[in-house]
Scaffold this active site. Sequence first.
Site, short mmCIF file in Angstrom:
data_model
loop_
_atom_site.label_atom_id
_atom_site.label_comp_id
_atom_site.label_asym_id
_atom_site.label_seq_id
_atom_site.Cartn_x
_atom_site.Cartn_y
_atom_site.Cartn_z
N SER A 220 0.86 -1.19 0.00
CA SER A 220 0.00 0.00 0.00
C SER A 220 0.89 1.23 0.00
O SER A 220 2.02 1.20 0.52
CB SER A 220 -0.90 0.02 1.24
OG SER A 220 -1.52 1.29 1.40
N TYR B 137 -1.03 -0.65 10.31
CA TYR B 137 -1.15 -1.03 8.90
C TYR B 137 0.05 -0.52 8.10
O TYR B 137 0.62 -1.25 7.28
CB TYR B 137 -2.46 -0.48 8.35
CG TYR B 137 -2.79 -0.88 6.93
CD1 TYR B 137 -3.22 -2.17 6.64
CD2 TYR B 137 -2.71 0.03 5.89
CE1 TYR B 137 -3.55 -2.54 5.34
CE2 TYR B 137 -3.03 -0.32 4.59
CZ TYR B 137 -3.46 -1.61 4.32
OH TYR B 137 -3.77 -1.97 3.04
#
Length: 252
Positions: free
Chosen positions: A145, A158
């Site tokens: 990501s 995350y």
Amino acid sequence: MRLKGKIAVITGASAGKGMSRGFPEGFAREGADLVLNYYGHPTAEMEAFRQELEQNGVRVILAEGDISQEETAKELIDTAIREFGRIDILLNNAGISKPKRLTDMSFTDWQRTISVNLNSVFLTCRYAVPHMIERKFGRIINIASQVGQKGSVEHCHYSAAKAGMIGFTKSLAREVGAYGITVNCVAPGPIVTQLMGEVSEEWIRGKAAELVLPRFGEVEEVVPSAIFLASEPDGNLYTGQTLGPNLGDVML
């Protein structure tokens, strides 16, 4: 059909929506036989999804289980070898995102996010790579990501997991390149997926406004990056790289 005759293992598959569905669909359209790991999705829906994918003339094996657990990861790889005799492509897509500020984050929140998003990548690679080394061929694609490159409010866990994935990818690429194995990341920017349900409308509007291409991407705009890396000769010269379909959110 750029992947015809290839065997692809995909984690975090789903009959729902988003990249969990998009990657299996895209790889099946390109002719790859599939072993799909899934967890927490109704078995009946996954069976219907399997039948749908097989309409592309490919074979699909379903493997349920929490891929952050070692026994699940080992069994997934063992299943692929047992059913197809080899693994050509490993696509690590399993992931969770539960936005929370650090001061509100429990150690359990942290551990679960790291486990699903990062530990699972170590585990699948640990068991798949020896088979790839034996055949002197393999394509490993890890779905990271852009927040692993730039950080994000409420995403310490995350972001850390995805940054770890990028570092892992570079290191593993150096270890296995001599065996004809490539290891790369795809790090999408803001994409319309099921994870969007975890963030507020205010955040979505603000995020879209700050992008160079001021909109959110669609799943079908991300999947081709993974297919490119998995294909020959398209992806032959790429290893240790992070492709960024991120609408200009990160520029390297």
